[in-house]
Write a protein that holds these residues in place. Structure first.
Motif, PDB file in Angstrom:
ATOM      1  N   PHE A  16       0.830  -1.205   0.000  1.00  0.00           N
ATOM      2  CA  PHE A  16       0.000   0.000   0.000  1.00  0.00           C
ATOM      3  C   PHE A  16       0.865   1.256   0.000  1.00  0.00           C
ATOM      4  O   PHE A  16       0.450   2.311  -0.466  1.00  0.00           O
ATOM      5  N   GLU A  17       2.087   1.114   0.537  1.00  0.00           N
ATOM      6  CA  GLU A  17       3.034   2.236   0.483  1.00  0.00           C
ATOM      7  C   GLU A  17       3.290   2.643  -0.956  1.00  0.00           C
ATOM      8  O   GLU A  17       3.473   3.821  -1.256  1.00  0.00           O
TER       9      GLU A  17
ATOM     10  N   GLU B  16       2.950   6.369  -2.328  1.00  0.00           N
ATOM     11  CA  GLU B  16       4.049   7.134  -2.920  1.00  0.00           C
ATOM     12  C   GLU B  16       3.768   7.493  -4.379  1.00  0.00           C
ATOM     13  O   GLU B  16       4.135   8.565  -4.844  1.00  0.00           O
TER      14      GLU B  16
ATOM     15  N   GLY C 104      11.335  -0.203   2.345  1.00  0.00           N
ATOM     16  CA  GLY C 104      10.004  -0.041   1.784  1.00  0.00           C
ATOM     17  C   GLY C 104       9.997   1.063   0.754  1.00  0.00           C
ATOM     18  O   GLY C 104      11.019   1.708   0.510  1.00  0.00           O
ATOM     19  N   VAL C 105       8.825   1.280   0.150  1.00  0.00           N
ATOM     20  CA  VAL C 105       8.738   2.248  -0.941  1.00  0.00           C
ATOM     21  C   VAL C 105       8.828   3.675  -0.417  1.00  0.00           C
ATOM     22  O   VAL C 105       9.504   4.518  -0.995  1.00  0.00           O
ATOM     23  N   SER C 106       8.156   3.954   0.687  1.00  0.00           N
ATOM     24  CA  SER C 106       8.176   5.319   1.218  1.00  0.00           C
ATOM     25  C   SER C 106       9.548   5.618   1.821  1.00  0.00           C
ATOM     26  O   SER C 106      10.273   4.726   2.239  1.00  0.00           O
ATOM     27  N   ASP C 107       9.861   6.905   1.869  1.00  0.00           N
ATOM     28  CA  ASP C 107      11.163   7.330   2.356  1.00  0.00           C
ATOM     29  C   ASP C 107      11.129   7.410   3.880  1.00  0.00           C
ATOM     30  O   ASP C 107      10.809   8.439   4.453  1.00  0.00           O
TER      31      ASP C 107
ATOM     32  N   ARG D 182       5.093  12.480   7.340  1.00  0.00           N
ATOM     33  CA  ARG D 182       4.662  11.283   6.650  1.00  0.00           C
ATOM     34  C   ARG D 182       5.501  10.066   7.044  1.00  0.00           C
ATOM     35  O   ARG D 182       4.996   8.964   7.193  1.00  0.00           O
TER      36      ARG D 182
ATOM     37  N   GLN E 243       4.261   8.581  10.083  1.00  0.00           N
ATOM     38  CA  GLN E 243       2.957   7.977   9.799  1.00  0.00           C
ATOM     39  C   GLN E 243       3.112   6.592   9.150  1.00  0.00           C
ATOM     40  O   GLN E 243       2.508   5.619   9.572  1.00  0.00           O
ATOM     41  N   VAL E 244       3.963   6.542   8.110  1.00  0.00           N
ATOM     42  CA  VAL E 244       4.183   5.279   7.408  1.00  0.00           C
ATOM     43  C   VAL E 244       4.789   4.255   8.366  1.00  0.00           C
ATOM     44  O   VAL E 244       4.418   3.085   8.366  1.00  0.00           O
TER      45      VAL E 244
ATOM     46  N   ILE F 247       1.828   3.142  10.595  1.00  0.00           N
ATOM     47  CA  ILE F 247       0.719   2.458   9.916  1.00  0.00           C
ATOM     48  C   ILE F 247       1.189   1.182   9.242  1.00  0.00           C
ATOM     49  O   ILE F 247       0.497   0.171   9.253  1.00  0.00           O
ATOM     50  N   SER F 248       2.397   1.231   8.657  1.00  0.00           N
ATOM     51  CA  SER F 248       2.804   0.125   7.801  1.00  0.00           C
ATOM     52  C   SER F 248       4.023  -0.655   8.315  1.00  0.00           C
ATOM     53  O   SER F 248       3.959  -1.876   8.458  1.00  0.00           O
ATOM     54  N   ARG F 249       5.112   0.034   8.606  1.00  0.00           N
ATOM     55  CA  ARG F 249       6.365  -0.671   8.874  1.00  0.00           C
ATOM     56  C   ARG F 249       6.337  -1.451  10.192  1.00  0.00           C
ATOM     57  O   ARG F 249       6.705  -2.624  10.218  1.00  0.00           O
TER      58      ARG F 249
ATOM     59  N   ALA G  13       2.753  -8.206   2.303  1.00  0.00           N
ATOM     60  CA  ALA G  13       2.576  -6.929   1.611  1.00  0.00           C
ATOM     61  C   ALA G  13       1.288  -6.224   2.048  1.00  0.00           C
ATOM     62  O   ALA G  13       1.212  -5.005   2.047  1.00  0.00           O
ATOM     63  N   GLY G  14       0.273  -6.991   2.417  1.00  0.00           N
ATOM     64  CA  GLY G  14      -1.001  -6.383   2.767  1.00  0.00           C
ATOM     65  C   GLY G  14      -1.126  -6.029   4.249  1.00  0.00           C
ATOM     66  O   GLY G  14      -2.168  -5.563   4.691  1.00  0.00           O
TER      67      GLY G  14
ATOM     68  N   LEU H  83      -1.080  -4.057   7.507  1.00  0.00           N
ATOM     69  CA  LEU H  83      -1.159  -2.667   7.931  1.00  0.00           C
ATOM     70  C   LEU H  83      -1.720  -2.651   9.343  1.00  0.00           C
ATOM     71  O   LEU H  83      -2.263  -3.649   9.806  1.00  0.00           O
ATOM     72  N   ARG H  84      -1.601  -1.507   9.998  1.00  0.00           N
ATOM     73  CA  ARG H  84      -2.247  -1.361  11.304  1.00  0.00           C
ATOM     74  C   ARG H  84      -3.729  -1.700  11.144  1.00  0.00           C
ATOM     75  O   ARG H  84      -4.386  -1.218  10.218  1.00  0.00           O
TER      76      ARG H  84
ATOM     77  N   ARG I  54      -4.841  -4.735  10.490  1.00  0.00           N
ATOM     78  CA  ARG I  54      -5.047  -5.905   9.635  1.00  0.00           C
ATOM     79  C   ARG I  54      -4.222  -7.108  10.049  1.00  0.00           C
ATOM     80  O   ARG I  54      -4.161  -8.088   9.332  1.00  0.00           O
TER      81      ARG I  54
END
Lengths: 355, 320
Positions: free
Chosen positions: A242-243, A247, B22-25, B39, B42-43, B46-48, B175-176, B178-179, B181
């Motif tokens: 989802f990242e 992005e 991950g994709v986000s910085d 951000r 946040q990422v 929520i995600s990492r 990959a799916g 997230l906070r 889930r």
């Protein structure tokens, strides 16, 4: 004995000569009628992906393993005798019934049944292209696999071939003009609409599709500007997190839900995408998420009817009124209204699928 | 104990590294600089962090489920995916999807657990009927049973047009995550702790029914507890991340080669190494096709199958 034999030889020579003449006459007569018959059952030589095939004009018993061709034939009002066992979209629901022979799966024919039906024409493409050699031994077979890199032209080309075979060339042109007009109308909006990303959801996972993929024509032909140019070509897309969507931040998110078979009409895809990361994208915040009918796009993979329906769906989401096809647009809006009215579409769908 | 602390320390470093892939910085700098409306933070939240936690929880619990499975079947080559447990759980998920698609995740997990319990119990029952319990026959029987169960599942999935969805559920991937889930996986932490508390009983049960009864223990109760732990762990994992093959087989075997059959000693090591194995494989899956991902089940499938083959073909495998 001897004279007798001479006599016989003479008479037999006479008979032989007269038989010769008779044969010649007969040959001429039958030859002429043969030409007459040939004019009755006209034939046309079709050049397709796997060679040339002589096909009768207006064949009676038609079997298609290619749903795109089925969609085209359906749009032209031509009935097909045998189709594969598959999950048909609303517009082709006629073929889901048991009255139409199920001649195998999308990939693998039921050869005995095909043989028994004595078809006049068999159509294969993409998934069934590999069984062309076996089928062409049973009946005239053509391979109408479309070219994803030149999607619309190749679909038109295939439709024209079918038009030629069924003597409906004008009808094909008429349906095509509608599609071309819709494509143009959509292009006017998409050129200004910003970037977009095509994703498919399945079992909680998300994959991304680029301009070279099977859904690439949405970019190439409908003018949706891809947010990332070089998503590699892969049959089932590239797995993403989802990242990635966050992005990439597309202005439009085009969603194809492979799980839609369970009957929740995009509900599942919406659940998967409705999260804190995707919620931050421009597409989600501006409510610019387009859910497309996966049966038309993923299963049928083209054909005049399916293309028009897909473009109609997109037009509704883009807020375009298609002049050439107002009825279709109205139909779509009616359908959505009906669905909204139904409180539990899930139950019905489950019953259907569990049958 | 010192070695274990060191191992935990190394795995912790990997876990921290995983937070920054991950994709986000997201880097320590972007986290501290706090630019771009926060951000990065946040990422991270929520995600990492959820993803890394999910990896730790499922890596540890699936490896321990494998260990318990091996004790129950008294065979080193058994784990949930070679005993029909995973296949039964997936049949349960298909059942829910077909008859009650709107059911919340927790309900799905419960149904999957019931199916997994039934499937595993059936496997143990069949084992009792096999007179010559050769080391290699047992996993073969398990795989055959799993094959039969998944054939039935596949048939119904095919009829219901859910075949590709079924494949997608079974494909293990973080990959799916997230906070919101992955939280079901915390259940497996509780189950892992229970396994640790009951470790000595499992050690005894591993020596057979007669021996266990001789020591005044209720053999059936220990077996049932093990069965429930394995089935619930499997169901929770299949529902949230999908199937991770070979994990429950490779990790316990490697650990037992070093520590023997003492479960109390083995459990912490198996948890730590299971976590490390999954962490590293997931990081590989995230890096080699960046910014896209390769599902963990593919990465582990490749690496795990080699280790599995090594364990099978090892010279003294038959003595194990």
């Amino acid at each position: 004995m001897f004279t007798n034999r001479v006599m016989n030889r003479q008479s037999s020579r006479f008979f032989a000569r007269s038989a010769y003449t008779t044969l010649l006459v007969l040959a001429l007569v039958f030859g002429a009628t043969g030409i007459l018959f040939a004019q009755d059952v006209e034939e046309v030589t079709i050049t397709h992906n796997q060679g040339e095939t002589v096909v009768p004009i207006n064949p009676e018993t038609v079997i298609t393993f290619d749903l795109a061709s089925l969609s085209t034939l359906n749009a032209l009002g031509i009935e097909v005798a045998g189709v594969p066992d598959a999950n048909y979209p609303e517009s082709l629901s006629l073929y889901a019934s048991e009255d139409i022979a199920k001649v195998g799966s999308l990939f693998e024919p039921d050869y005995e049944l095909v043989n028994a039906m004595e078809p006049d024409l068999i159509i294969v493409a993409a998934r069934s292209a590999a069984v062309y050699p076996q089928l062409s031994e049973i009946a005239p077979t053509i391979d109408l696999t479309a070219d994803n890199t030149d999607y619309l032209n190749s679909q038109l080309h295939n439709a024209e071939i079918l038009g030629q075979i069924f003597d409906k060339e004008e009808e094909v042109q008429a349906v095509w003009e509608d599609i071309a007009a819709s494509v143009e109308a959509v292009n006017e909006v998409t050129a200004e609409a910003g970037t977009s990303l095509i994703v498919m959801t399945s079992g909680g996972e998300v994959t991304a599709y680029g301009p070279d993929s099977r859904f690439g024509w949405l970019h190439e032909e409908l003018g949706f500007v891809p947010v990332i140019e070089d998503i590699e070509e892969a049959t089932h897309g590239e797995a993403i997190s989802f990242e990635f969507i966050l992005e990439a931040n597309p202005d439009w998110l085009i969603v194809i839900d492979r799980d839609v078979a369970i009957g929740q009409e995009s509900e599942a895809a919406e659940q998967i995408l409705d999260n804190e990361l995707v919620a931050q994208t421009t597409a989600w915040q501006n409510d610019q998420v387009i859910y497309l009918d996966p049966t038309n796009l993923y299963l049928v993979m083209g054909g005049l009817g399916a293309i028009q329906e897909t473009i109609d769906d997109i037009a509704v989401d883009l807020g375009i009124e298609l002049d050439s096809d107002e009825e279709a647009v109205e139909e779509v809006t009616e359908e959505t209204a009906e669905e909204a009215a139904e409180e539990t579409p899930t139950e019905e769908a489950t019953e259907e699928s569990s049958e | 104990m010192k070695r274990l602390t060191l191992a935990i320390f190394v795995i912790a470093i990997f876990a921290v590294l995983s937070l920054f892939i991950g994709v986000s910085d997201v880097t320590p700098q972007t986290l501290l600089s706090n630019s771009e409306d926060g951000r990065a933070l946040q990422v991270l939240l929520i995600s990492r962090i959820p993803r890394t936690l999910a990896i730790i929880l499922s890596g540890a619990s699936m490896a321990i489920a494998g260990l318990i499975m091996q004790i129950l079947a008294r065979n080193n080559f058994v784990e949930p995916s070679t005993a029909g447990t995973v296949e039964s759980a997936s049949m349960g998920i298909l059942f829910v999807t077909a008859f009650a698609p709107g059911m919340p995740l927790f309900g799905k997990m419960l149904v999957a657990t019931i199916f997994a319990l039934a499937g595993t119990a059936l496997f143990l029952r069949i084992l009792q009927q096999i007179p010559l319990r050769s080391v290699l026959i047992v996993p073969l029987v398990g795989m055959m049973l799993g094959g039969v169960i998944s054939a039935i599942t596949t048939f119904f999935a095919y009829r219901l047009e859910l075949l590709q969805s079924l494949n997608a559920w079974m494909m293990g991937s973080f990959a799916g995550v997230l906070r919101g889930r992955y939280e079901l996986l915390w259940i497996s932490l509780i189950l892992t702790l229970i396994a640790y508390i009951a470790a000595d009983q499992f050690t005894v049960a591993g020596m057979g029914q007669d021996f266990t009864t001789n020591l005044g223990m209720n053999y059936n109760r220990v077996m049932t507890l093990g069965l429930i732990i394995v089935s619930m762990v499997t169901a929770v994992n299949v529902v949230t991340v999908g199937m991770i093959p070979f994990l429950g087989l490779v990790v316990p075997n490697v650990v037992r080669l070093t520590f023997g059959d003492n479960v109390r000693l083995a459990v912490p090591w198996i948890a730590v190494l299971g976590t490390g194995f999954v962490l590293i494989c997931d990081m590989i899956g995230r890096i080699i096709n960046f910014p896209y991902e390769i599902p963990i089940s593919v990465v582990i499938g490749v690496i795990g199958s080699f280790i599995f083959l090594y364990l099978l073909l090892r010279r003294n495998a038959r003595v194990a």
